[in-house]
Every structure is written in C-alpha cells, then in structure tokens.
Design a protein around this motif. Structure first.
Motif, PDB file in Angstrom:
ATOM      1  N   ALA A 185      -1.194  -4.118   6.031  1.00 22.30           N
ATOM      2  CA  ALA A 185      -0.287  -3.740   4.945  1.00 22.30           C
ATOM      3  C   ALA A 185       0.887  -4.703   4.839  1.00 22.30           C
ATOM      4  CB  ALA A 185       0.221  -2.315   5.163  1.00 22.30           C
ATOM      5  N   GLN A 224     -10.943  -1.706   4.552  1.00 18.37           N
ATOM      6  CA  GLN A 224      -9.586  -2.064   4.132  1.00 18.37           C
ATOM      7  C   GLN A 224      -8.930  -2.992   5.148  1.00 18.37           C
ATOM      8  OE1 GLN A 224     -10.895   1.179   3.541  1.00 18.37           O
ATOM      9  NE2 GLN A 224     -11.166   0.147   1.590  1.00 18.37           N
ATOM     10  N   GLU A 271      -0.247   4.401  -2.048  1.00 17.36           N
ATOM     11  CA  GLU A 271      -1.216   5.365  -1.522  1.00 17.36           C
ATOM     12  C   GLU A 271      -0.557   6.534  -0.788  1.00 17.36           C
ATOM     13  OE1 GLU A 271      -4.116   4.703  -2.459  1.00 17.36           O
ATOM     14  OE2 GLU A 271      -4.290   2.524  -2.684  1.00 17.36           O
ATOM     15  N   ALA A 305      -4.751  -6.033  -0.847  1.00 17.02           N
ATOM     16  CA  ALA A 305      -4.522  -5.252  -2.063  1.00 17.02           C
ATOM     17  C   ALA A 305      -4.529  -6.100  -3.319  1.00 17.02           C
ATOM     18  CB  ALA A 305      -3.188  -4.517  -1.947  1.00 17.02           C
ATOM     19  N   ARG A 350       0.810  -1.222   0.000  1.00 19.13           N
ATOM     20  CA  ARG A 350       0.000   0.000   0.000  1.00 19.13           C
ATOM     21  C   ARG A 350       0.843   1.272   0.000  1.00 19.13           C
ATOM     22  NH1 ARG A 350      -5.504  -1.502   3.414  1.00 19.13           N
ATOM     23  NH2 ARG A 350      -5.758  -3.554   2.489  1.00 19.13           N
TER      24      ARG A 350
END
Length: 476
Positions: free
Chosen positions: A433, A394, A344, A439, A341
């Motif tokens: 993450a 998420q 982002e 993702a 991630r």
C-alpha cells in the motif's frame, strides 16, 4: 560453488543473522549517542531484559513480510518491507518495555534506534540483494509453450530489473525434439500453463536429466496437487486430492480474526475514515461513499462500500469499464485514495456484516464475473471463500495483472489457507500500500523495442542476441 544448493539453503539464515545483529546494534548505537558513552545501568538493564524478545519479534516480522525470499521485482519493494518491519520492531519494543515495566528505557533511544536500524538494515539488504543477483541471477532462460502465450510471459520477464534472466529462446510444443540440445545452452526452463500434461512431463524429465532448473506456471491441476497426500491401496500408490473448501474450524477461526481486526480497524481508524470522507466531499460533487453490487461467497451478490474515487456517474455513458492508467474519471483525491488503498477502508463494514473477510480474493462485479467465467473455466472456484480486502493477488500482482494470473494466486491461497498465511498477507499488504503500484489502472504496452524483441523470440528468428540486447536495455 557459490550456486550450490547447500549455500542457497543457508542464505536466508545468514540474512536473518545480519538483520538481528544490525537491529540490536542500532539500539546499542542509540544508547551511546543518547548518553555520549556507555548507558547507566538503570537504562541498560531494561534493554537487556527485552533484547531476546526483540530479536524474536524481528525474525517473525521479517519472515511474515517475506524478507527471506528472493525479490526479483526490484529493491524498492524490498526497501518498503524493511521499513515496515523496523516500524513493527519499534512498536513491539515499546509494548515489551511496558510489559516488562522497563520505564527507564528512554523513548528517545527507541526513536533514534529506529532511524539507525532503517539506515543500517537497508544498506545491508541492498548489498545482499545485489549479491543475490550475482548468485542466483543472470539465468539463461528457455521458455517452452505456444508462441502467443509465451509472448505474455516474455512481457513480464522483460519488465524485471536487469540482471536476473536472459531469455535465450522460445520453444514451441511441436519443436520439443530440440529440447535436449538446447538445455546445454541455458540454466533454466520456464513452462507456460497451457502446455499439455504429456509435454510438461517430457520437459521436466529432460530438465532433471540435464540438471537444469524448471519453473512451471501452474494451472488448477498443479495447484490442487500442491498439498496432496500419498496413500496406499494394496500396493498401489495413490495421491489423495482433498476438497479445497475450508473446514468449519478454519471458517470459525477466520471469522474470529475478521471480527477482531475489523472492529479494531473501525475504532482506531475512525479519524482516518472521517478525514477521507471530508476530503472526498470537499473536492468533488456527489456522494462520499460508492455502493456497488459485487459477487461474493458461493456466488451470492452483496453491496460493497468504498470511498468514491471517480466523478459522479462515471460509467453512465460507457457501462462497466475497468479503470486504466491516467483515467480522466478518477478525481485528484481519488488517485491518492486508490494509491494508498484508503478507498477500501469502508469495506471493514462489509467484514463486520459477514459479506467479506480481511483476506481473500477481491470481489468483482457481476458483469466481469460473467465475462471471466466464460473465458476461464475454473474461475468460479474463487467463490469458495469469502472475498477479501486484500489477498495474494493484491500483494504479488498489479491492477494490470490478468484475470488468469490473479485466479492462480486466489486458488493457491484457498488451497494453502492457514492462519499464518492470513497474517503474512495482512503484514505484506502494508508495504504494498505504501508503494501504490498495485492500484494503478490498466496500461497499454507501447514500447516498440520491447514488442520487437518479443516478436523475434516467439517467431523463432535467429536474431536472439539482438532480442536479448533489447531486453537488457528495457529492463529496469
């Protein structure tokens, strides 16, 4: 007797006590190893001063990482949370020793203690997780709802690790007359969201009578009632459903937190930002940043920034298309950025500008917003807060999670917003993450055994045992 409510309520406290004992034991063992015996007073006394604060930080961090709740999805996610928590304890201990001027506290002890704590706490949590499965798992489950929607729920249940649920049967709404007799064959009932309000009331009433657990997948009505207040009009009990919009004080608090965290993130993360930019520029042609229109607060469009993870003009021929697993448009470096991630990170600029928040529903493109809004009547409610870098969807969902399920997480977040909830979500984003599963692109379910097992259950066939055997084999 081990399934009693009393034991279930104290189990998180037992976990917390075990965590504290092992974290402090890790420091003690590190001292013994470092000094080949008892530590000198000049080194031991600073630790005794900070030990109570270290214990407090441990409990707060582990609670914020949601480590005192059931983890049905597997031990891997729990493991990442523990490692993140221990790293947080390490950082907090270093800060506390500085604050208390405990300079005689050797840094070698801190590092050695962290390694020992990871090993011991992970071993303790591994045993606890298996104990939890024996204690709360092996639940025989009845799914109540229309077959088409029940099939979606079954797909998620069959993906859970083996040992939590065994689906015994799917009961269609028109067959609710058989519910009473079926309740004696199961431990719990799962109710899908599209079941009518009257049918839900019947199911819950019969579950209470039979003393069976009930799991309800919420819709907007259920979420709105989740924090309602009981009022009285004369002698009439009334439930007050308040507006789910944030108050001005909540908005101000949230904005202050956004500015502090985004500012720190841009300053401290500058080397990482530069490294990601260089990696993108060196491995594929095209701009480093990808600028795209998204829908934000109150439906207003804004330009979102992120590192480019796909080839140049990836949607030139296809138009807007969601990424899928092993998407050839994603570059090798892009896969790493997406998995961690890091793509982002430029959105911290959006946060400073006020377009986004650190925590909130993820912003979508206008094309998909129009599509989802036409299919889901309550979709526009997610625009009552600013979109965020991370959110409940998420943490608990995946890229493949449906828009309806993501909306449930988003609405729950808006309805239950608090500063503590924001901090918890930020903390829990770290281990997510690290894992990278959230993702991954969309993936088609091509397992024929799984589809056969679901088909047997939703069509009311009698080969339920065979379907269960298939689900056990498929569960990981």
């Amino acid at each position: 007797m081990f399934r009693s409510r009393a034991f279930k309520s104290i189990f998180p406290y037992l976990l917390a006590v075990g965590d504290l004992v092992l974290v402090l034991a890790g420091f003690l063992a590190a001292f013994l190893i470092r000094f080949s015996g008892p530590a000198p007073a000049i080194n031991w006394e600073p630790f005794l001063k900070v030990a109570p604060w270290v214990a407090l930080v441990t409990v707060i961090l582990f609670a914020g990482l949601d480590l005192y709740h059931l983890h049905h999805n597997g031990f891997a996610s729990l493991l990442r949370g523990v490692v993140t928590g221990i790293f947080g304890v390490l950082v907090a201990t270093m800060a506390l020793t500085f604050w208390f001027r405990g300079f005689a506290f050797p840094r070698s002890v801190l590092l050695l203690a962290a390694l020992l704590q990871v090993v011991m706490v992970c071993a303790w949590r591994y045993l606890s997780w298996h104990f939890e499965k024996q204690l709360y798992g092996r639940r025989k489950l009845l799914v109540v709802g229309p077959p088409q929607e029940a099939a979606k729920v079954l797909g998620k249940l069959f993906d859970l690790p083996r040992g939590w649920f065994e689906v015994r049967r799917v009961l269609a709404p028109e067959d609710l007359s058989a519910l009473t007799s079926l309740l004696h064959q199961v431990d719990a009932v799962l109710v899908v969201p599209s079941l009518s309000r009257e049918d839900k009331a019947v199911v819950l009433s019969k579950c209470l009578q039979a003393r069976r657990e009930a799991y309800v997948v919420p819709d907007l009505y259920d979420i709105m009632l989740s924090r309602s207040n009981m009022l009285q009009i004369n002698d009439l009990p009334v439930v007050e459903v308040q507006d789910i919009r944030l108050t001005w004080l909540q908005r101000a608090t949230k904005r202050a937190l956004d500015l502090v965290l985004a500012g720190l993130g841009l300053v401290l993360g500058l080397p990482l930002l530069v490294g990601c930019a260089l990696a993108v520029a060196a491995t594929s042609s095209g701009p480093v940043f990808y600028v795209q229109e998204r829908v934000g607060y109150r439906g207003r469009p804004f330009l979102l920034y992120k590192f480019r993870t796909m080839i140049r003009d990836a949607e030139k021929l296809t138009g807007p298309v969601l990424a899928h697993e092993k998407d050839p448009r994603i570059t090798p470096v892009g896969r790493i950025l997406r998995a961690t991630r890091l793509d982002e990170l430029p959105q911290l600029i959006n946060v400073v500008k006020g377009d986004m928040s650190i925590v909130g529903p993820r912003p979508e493109r206008p094309f998909f917003v129009d599509q989802f809004a036409s299919e889901i009547p309550d979709y526009h409610y997610r625009h009552l807060v600013k979109p965020g870098l991370t959110g409940l969807a998420q943490i608990y969902g995946k890229y493949t999670t449906s828009a309806e399920d993501k909306l449930r997480y988003d609405l729950y977040y808006i309805r239950n917003y608090s500063l503590w909830l924001d901090l918890k979500i930020i903390l829990q984003t770290i281990p997510v993450a690290l894992g990278g599963e959230g993702a991954q692109g969309q993936r088609k379910d091509t397992d024929p055994e799984k589809r056969a097992a679901i088909h047997a259950l939703v069509n009311g066939q009698q080969e339920v045992a065979a379907a269960e055997d298939s689900s056990k084999q498929l569960a990981r």
